[in-house]
Write a protein that holds these residues in place. Sequence first.
Motif, PDB file in Angstrom:
ATOM      1  N   ARG A  20       0.845  -1.204   0.000  1.00  0.00           N
ATOM      2  CA  ARG A  20       0.000   0.000   0.000  1.00  0.00           C
ATOM      3  C   ARG A  20       0.880   1.253   0.000  1.00  0.00           C
ATOM      4  O   ARG A  20       1.924   1.279   0.634  1.00  0.00           O
ATOM      5  N   PRO A  21       0.444   2.309  -0.701  1.00  0.00           N
ATOM      6  CA  PRO A  21       1.237   3.546  -0.709  1.00  0.00           C
ATOM      7  C   PRO A  21       1.178   4.257   0.643  1.00  0.00           C
ATOM      8  O   PRO A  21       0.139   4.268   1.296  1.00  0.00           O
ATOM      9  N   ILE A  22       2.303   4.829   1.026  1.00  0.00           N
ATOM     10  CA  ILE A  22       2.405   5.589   2.275  1.00  0.00           C
ATOM     11  C   ILE A  22       3.031   6.931   1.952  1.00  0.00           C
ATOM     12  O   ILE A  22       4.013   7.014   1.208  1.00  0.00           O
ATOM     13  N   CYS A  23       2.477   7.992   2.530  1.00  0.00           N
ATOM     14  CA  CYS A  23       3.007   9.337   2.316  1.00  0.00           C
ATOM     15  C   CYS A  23       3.529   9.884   3.642  1.00  0.00           C
ATOM     16  O   CYS A  23       2.822   9.880   4.644  1.00  0.00           O
ATOM     17  N   VAL A  24       4.766  10.349   3.638  1.00  0.00           N
ATOM     18  CA  VAL A  24       5.356  11.018   4.790  1.00  0.00           C
ATOM     19  C   VAL A  24       5.380  12.498   4.452  1.00  0.00           C
ATOM     20  O   VAL A  24       5.947  12.898   3.438  1.00  0.00           O
ATOM     21  N   VAL A  25       4.751  13.319   5.285  1.00  0.00           N
ATOM     22  CA  VAL A  25       4.689  14.758   5.032  1.00  0.00           C
ATOM     23  C   VAL A  25       5.828  15.432   5.777  1.00  0.00           C
ATOM     24  O   VAL A  25       5.914  15.363   6.995  1.00  0.00           O
ATOM     25  N   ALA A  29      14.408  16.106   9.393  1.00  0.00           N
ATOM     26  CA  ALA A  29      15.060  14.940   9.988  1.00  0.00           C
ATOM     27  C   ALA A  29      14.047  13.854  10.348  1.00  0.00           C
ATOM     28  O   ALA A  29      14.234  12.688  10.008  1.00  0.00           O
ATOM     29  N   ALA A  30      12.957  14.209  10.997  1.00  0.00           N
ATOM     30  CA  ALA A  30      11.966  13.210  11.420  1.00  0.00           C
ATOM     31  C   ALA A  30      11.299  12.540  10.224  1.00  0.00           C
ATOM     32  O   ALA A  30      11.089  11.323  10.222  1.00  0.00           O
ATOM     33  N   GLY A  31      10.965  13.306   9.196  1.00  0.00           N
ATOM     34  CA  GLY A  31      10.338  12.741   8.009  1.00  0.00           C
ATOM     35  C   GLY A  31      11.257  11.786   7.271  1.00  0.00           C
ATOM     36  O   GLY A  31      10.837  10.709   6.827  1.00  0.00           O
ATOM     37  N   LEU A  32      12.521  12.158   7.126  1.00  0.00           N
ATOM     38  CA  LEU A  32      13.482  11.299   6.438  1.00  0.00           C
ATOM     39  C   LEU A  32      13.750  10.012   7.217  1.00  0.00           C
ATOM     40  O   LEU A  32      13.838   8.927   6.633  1.00  0.00           O
ATOM     41  N   LEU A  49       6.814  14.050   0.929  1.00  0.00           N
ATOM     42  CA  LEU A  49       6.399  15.327   0.366  1.00  0.00           C
ATOM     43  C   LEU A  49       6.957  16.470   1.201  1.00  0.00           C
ATOM     44  O   LEU A  49       6.961  16.400   2.426  1.00  0.00           O
ATOM     45  N   THR A  50       7.426  17.504   0.515  1.00  0.00           N
ATOM     46  CA  THR A  50       7.908  18.691   1.210  1.00  0.00           C
ATOM     47  C   THR A  50       7.625  19.913   0.360  1.00  0.00           C
ATOM     48  O   THR A  50       7.540  19.820  -0.867  1.00  0.00           O
ATOM     49  N   TRP A  59      17.302  22.309   8.996  1.00  0.00           N
ATOM     50  CA  TRP A  59      18.753  22.249   8.809  1.00  0.00           C
ATOM     51  C   TRP A  59      19.162  22.112   7.348  1.00  0.00           C
ATOM     52  O   TRP A  59      20.286  21.720   7.047  1.00  0.00           O
ATOM     53  N   ALA A  60      18.279  22.473   6.417  1.00  0.00           N
ATOM     54  CA  ALA A  60      18.631  22.425   4.992  1.00  0.00           C
ATOM     55  C   ALA A  60      19.775  23.389   4.709  1.00  0.00           C
ATOM     56  O   ALA A  60      19.878  24.460   5.313  1.00  0.00           O
TER      57      ALA A  60
END
Length: 72
Positions: A20-25, A29-32, A49-50, A59-60
């Motif tokens: 199943r597809p999962i999207c991390v918004v 650091a936490a998303g990655l 997604l960002t 920290w980009a």
Amino acid sequence: MKPTVIQDDVNAGGGDELARPICVVGAGAAGLITAHTLVQDGFARVEVLTRDRSVGGTWARGRTYPSLAINK
């Protein structure tokens, strides 16, 4: 402690849950770390997604804070 899995109407049909597809918004650091962990756990369709042009969140590399100084 073992996590509890709750079946709802969306999942009632069964099938391969790891497909199943999962999207991390958010690509901070936490998303990655979340996306990496999901992939390591076997999920095949993970998207991050960002709104920023690059990953890293606060920290980009291209993000600057005028009054912040750091040691180099």
